[in-house]
Scaffold this motif. Structure first.
Motif, PDB file in Angstrom:
ATOM      1  N   ASN A 267      47.210  19.272  22.466  1.00  0.00           N
ATOM      2  CA  ASN A 267      46.351  20.450  22.301  1.00  0.00           C
ATOM      3  C   ASN A 267      45.935  21.035  23.651  1.00  0.00           C
ATOM      4  OD1 ASN A 267      46.497  20.278  19.525  1.00  0.00           O
ATOM      5  ND2 ASN A 267      44.586  19.172  19.321  1.00  0.00           N
TER       6      ASN A 267
ATOM      7  N   LEU B 173      48.921  22.927  25.058  1.00  0.00           N
ATOM      8  CA  LEU B 173      49.147  24.199  24.377  1.00  0.00           C
ATOM      9  C   LEU B 173      48.083  25.222  24.747  1.00  0.00           C
ATOM     10  CD1 LEU B 173      50.365  22.925  20.909  1.00  0.00           C
ATOM     11  CD2 LEU B 173      51.734  23.872  22.782  1.00  0.00           C
TER      12      LEU B 173
ATOM     13  N   ARG C 126      55.359  25.642  22.515  1.00  0.00           N
ATOM     14  CA  ARG C 126      55.329  24.892  21.247  1.00  0.00           C
ATOM     15  C   ARG C 126      56.693  24.286  20.935  1.00  0.00           C
ATOM     16  NH1 ARG C 126      51.240  24.230  17.879  1.00  0.00           N
ATOM     17  NH2 ARG C 126      49.409  25.487  18.226  1.00  0.00           N
TER      18      ARG C 126
ATOM     19  N   LEU D  96      50.262  18.034  15.751  1.00  0.00           N
ATOM     20  CA  LEU D  96      50.009  19.399  16.208  1.00  0.00           C
ATOM     21  C   LEU D  96      48.997  20.138  15.334  1.00  0.00           C
ATOM     22  CD1 LEU D  96      53.598  20.611  17.151  1.00  0.00           C
ATOM     23  CD2 LEU D  96      51.804  19.803  18.664  1.00  0.00           C
TER      24      LEU D  96
ATOM     25  N   CYS E  32      49.556  21.379  12.226  1.00  0.00           N
ATOM     26  CA  CYS E  32      50.189  22.520  11.560  1.00  0.00           C
ATOM     27  C   CYS E  32      51.003  22.008  10.379  1.00  0.00           C
ATOM     28  CB  CYS E  32      51.062  23.295  12.544  1.00  0.00           C
ATOM     29  SG  CYS E  32      52.443  22.365  13.206  1.00  0.00           S
TER      30      CYS E  32
ATOM     31  N   HIS F 213      60.025  25.585  14.481  1.00  0.00           N
ATOM     32  CA  HIS F 213      60.065  25.440  15.945  1.00  0.00           C
ATOM     33  C   HIS F 213      61.265  24.594  16.359  1.00  0.00           C
ATOM     34  CE1 HIS F 213      56.429  27.517  16.918  1.00  0.00           C
ATOM     35  NE2 HIS F 213      55.646  26.678  16.249  1.00  0.00           N
TER      36      HIS F 213
END
Length: 166
Positions: A62, A65, A111, A133, A135, A143
């Motif tokens: 995190n 990113l 990502r 992640l 998600c 991705h």
């Protein structure tokens, strides 16, 4: 386990993990330092979790990113990765292929780079990556597929595996 014991035992592994995720050894050290400062303040909560190291790894991802917004974080210095990549028996052919793949991975969006690192360096499946992640599995698959398609386009017939991600 106290915070000091955790850092003493896992600092090297966290920095290597961050270096693979970021593709920049210096940025990895900065990110791990920032994450550990935040983790120390929350250690009472983190140590009570089932997998405190996984939690800290997620904090590393995190943090990386969030750094992508900075212009300096978009530059990938391939020379910083020399110590992270295992040497090949044949220095001419294997090195050329590995170098080409590393350079291409460095051009991927952050990502996609993170997903590639988690999938192929950490050997995590897409469900674990999605959890790490924060998600959906479909986002991770997207991705991964886009990153692999970019790599296959740039290196036709090379070392890039085909097939469904697991």
């Amino acid at each position: 386990m106290t915070f000091e014991e955790f850092v003493g035992a896992r600092l090297g592994a966290l920095v290597r993990y961050a270096a693979v995720v970021t593709w920049d050894a210096h940025l990895a050290e900065d990110i791990v330092q920032n994450v550990l400062v935040r983790a120390q303040a929350r250690w009472a909560h983190i140590e009570g979790l089932d997998a405190p190291e996984r939690y800290v790894q997620r904090m590393v991802v995190n943090e990386f990113l969030s750094w992508r917004r900075r212009k300096a974080s978009r530059t990938v210095h391939v020379g910083d990765l020399e110590g992270l990549v295992a040497p090949q028996a044949d220095p001419s052919g294997g090195y050329d292929d590995r170098d080409a793949v590393i350079r291409l991975i460095g051009t991927l969006p952050p990502r996609q780079r993170a997903v590639i690192a988690l999938r192929f360096y950490e050997d995590l499946d897409v469900e674990q990556i999605a959890d790490l992640l924060g998600c959906r599995v479909s986002t991770v698959r997207t991705h991964l597929m886009r990153a692999m398609a970019t790599l296959r386009e740039s290196l036709p017939g090379a070392l890039i595996p085909t097939g469904e991600p697991r």
